[in-house]
Design a protein around this motif. Sequence first.
Motif, short mmCIF file in Angstrom:
data_model
loop_
_atom_site.label_atom_id
_atom_site.label_comp_id
_atom_site.label_asym_id
_atom_site.label_seq_id
_atom_site.Cartn_x
_atom_site.Cartn_y
_atom_site.Cartn_z
N LEU A 49 0.83 -1.20 0.00
CA LEU A 49 0.00 0.00 0.00
C LEU A 49 0.86 1.26 0.00
N HIS A 50 1.92 1.27 0.77
CA HIS A 50 2.81 2.43 0.80
C HIS A 50 3.44 2.65 -0.58
N CYS A 51 3.80 1.55 -1.24
CA CYS A 51 4.36 1.65 -2.58
C CYS A 51 3.34 2.25 -3.53
N ALA A 52 2.09 1.78 -3.47
CA ALA A 52 1.04 2.30 -4.35
C ALA A 52 0.81 3.79 -4.10
N GLN A 53 0.75 4.19 -2.85
CA GLN A 53 0.54 5.61 -2.51
C GLN A 53 1.70 6.46 -3.00
N ARG A 54 2.91 5.96 -2.80
CA ARG A 54 4.11 6.70 -3.22
C ARG A 54 4.17 6.83 -4.74
N GLU A 55 3.95 5.73 -5.44
CA GLU A 55 4.04 5.76 -6.90
C GLU A 55 2.95 6.65 -7.51
N LEU A 56 1.74 6.60 -6.98
CA LEU A 56 0.67 7.46 -7.50
C LEU A 56 1.05 8.93 -7.34
N ARG A 57 1.54 9.27 -6.16
CA ARG A 57 1.93 10.66 -5.89
C ARG A 57 3.12 11.09 -6.77
N GLU A 58 4.16 10.24 -6.84
CA GLU A 58 5.36 10.61 -7.58
C GLU A 58 5.09 10.73 -9.08
N GLU A 59 4.37 9.76 -9.64
CA GLU A 59 4.19 9.72 -11.10
C GLU A 59 3.09 10.65 -11.61
N THR A 60 2.02 10.80 -10.81
CA THR A 60 0.87 11.57 -11.31
C THR A 60 0.60 12.85 -10.53
N GLY A 61 1.11 12.96 -9.32
CA GLY A 61 0.81 14.10 -8.45
C GLY A 61 -0.45 13.91 -7.62
N TYR A 62 -1.21 12.85 -7.87
CA TYR A 62 -2.46 12.63 -7.14
C TYR A 62 -2.21 11.93 -5.80
N THR A 63 -3.00 12.34 -4.80
CA THR A 63 -3.15 11.57 -3.57
C THR A 63 -4.61 11.13 -3.51
N ALA A 64 -4.88 10.08 -2.76
CA ALA A 64 -6.23 9.52 -2.72
C ALA A 64 -6.76 9.47 -1.30
N ARG A 65 -8.04 9.72 -1.15
CA ARG A 65 -8.70 9.68 0.16
C ARG A 65 -9.04 8.24 0.56
N GLU A 66 -9.32 7.37 -0.44
CA GLU A 66 -9.71 5.99 -0.15
C GLU A 66 -8.94 5.02 -1.03
N TRP A 67 -8.64 3.86 -0.43
CA TRP A 67 -7.90 2.82 -1.12
C TRP A 67 -8.58 1.47 -0.93
N ALA A 68 -8.49 0.61 -1.93
CA ALA A 68 -9.04 -0.75 -1.84
C ALA A 68 -8.08 -1.72 -2.53
N TYR A 69 -7.83 -2.84 -1.87
CA TYR A 69 -6.91 -3.85 -2.41
C TYR A 69 -7.69 -4.88 -3.22
N ALA A 70 -7.27 -5.11 -4.46
CA ALA A 70 -7.94 -6.07 -5.32
C ALA A 70 -7.24 -7.43 -5.30
N GLY A 71 -5.91 -7.45 -5.18
CA GLY A 71 -5.22 -8.73 -5.15
C GLY A 71 -3.85 -8.69 -5.79
N LEU A 72 -3.26 -9.87 -5.88
CA LEU A 72 -1.89 -10.05 -6.39
C LEU A 72 -1.94 -10.77 -7.73
N MET A 73 -1.13 -10.30 -8.67
CA MET A 73 -1.03 -10.98 -9.97
C MET A 73 0.44 -11.28 -10.28
N HIS A 74 0.66 -12.34 -11.04
CA HIS A 74 2.01 -12.72 -11.49
C HIS A 74 2.01 -12.63 -13.02
N PRO A 75 2.51 -11.54 -13.59
CA PRO A 75 2.38 -11.31 -15.04
C PRO A 75 3.17 -12.27 -15.92
N THR A 76 4.32 -12.74 -15.44
CA THR A 76 5.15 -13.64 -16.26
C THR A 76 5.74 -14.75 -15.38
#
Length: 198
Positions: free
Chosen positions: A93-120
């Motif tokens: 979650l900290h990674c998601a919050q950090r990356e959203l802020r760093e890459e887009t400038g957005y912060t979010a009031r609410e968060w929801a976890y959908a799950g884990l994926m293994h792309p390759t």
Amino acid sequence: MREQPLASEPLLQGHFLRVQRDTVRLPDGQHGEHGGTATREYVRHPGAAVIAALLEDGQGGWRVVLERQWRHPLGQAIIELPAGKLDPGEPPLHCAQRELREETGYTAREWAYAGLMHPTPAYSTEGIHLWFARGLTAGPRQLDAGEHLHVFTTTVPELLDWCRQGRVTDSKTLAAALWLQNYLSGAWPLDWQRDESA
């Protein structure tokens, strides 16, 4: 079905990726490259988080925050959701919050976890944690040195159409679009949690 590791050999140590070759004993012990054993070459990855960030469109619908980013291995710019790798010991979650802020400038009031994926999973240990974010507030971006990306938004139907047309080929974005479609239809609920620090 389990393969028993017998030996491991490092092949390459990069900036944050590691390539290694393992020798394994096959489950039946009878078939393989060397009579019951085989080699497995793969990339060790620290893991990542991807964010489906949703903006209310003022008409009861949602817009999705996307990025267009040059991907050197493909030799082209592709459309994808904001994402980034986990730092050592960093909660997803900290990674998601950090990356959203760093890459887009957005912060979010609410968060929801959908799950884990293994792309390759055939050749990488990478696991990507999918997070949804809403209640966005715009702010300044904090891009890493050498990071260049174009941030934009689109409607959910347009994103889904781009996925169908093959304009979106990034696997984490395709998986998130599936989740988004099912969440908005009511088929796959999300457990939203308020971020008190936002």
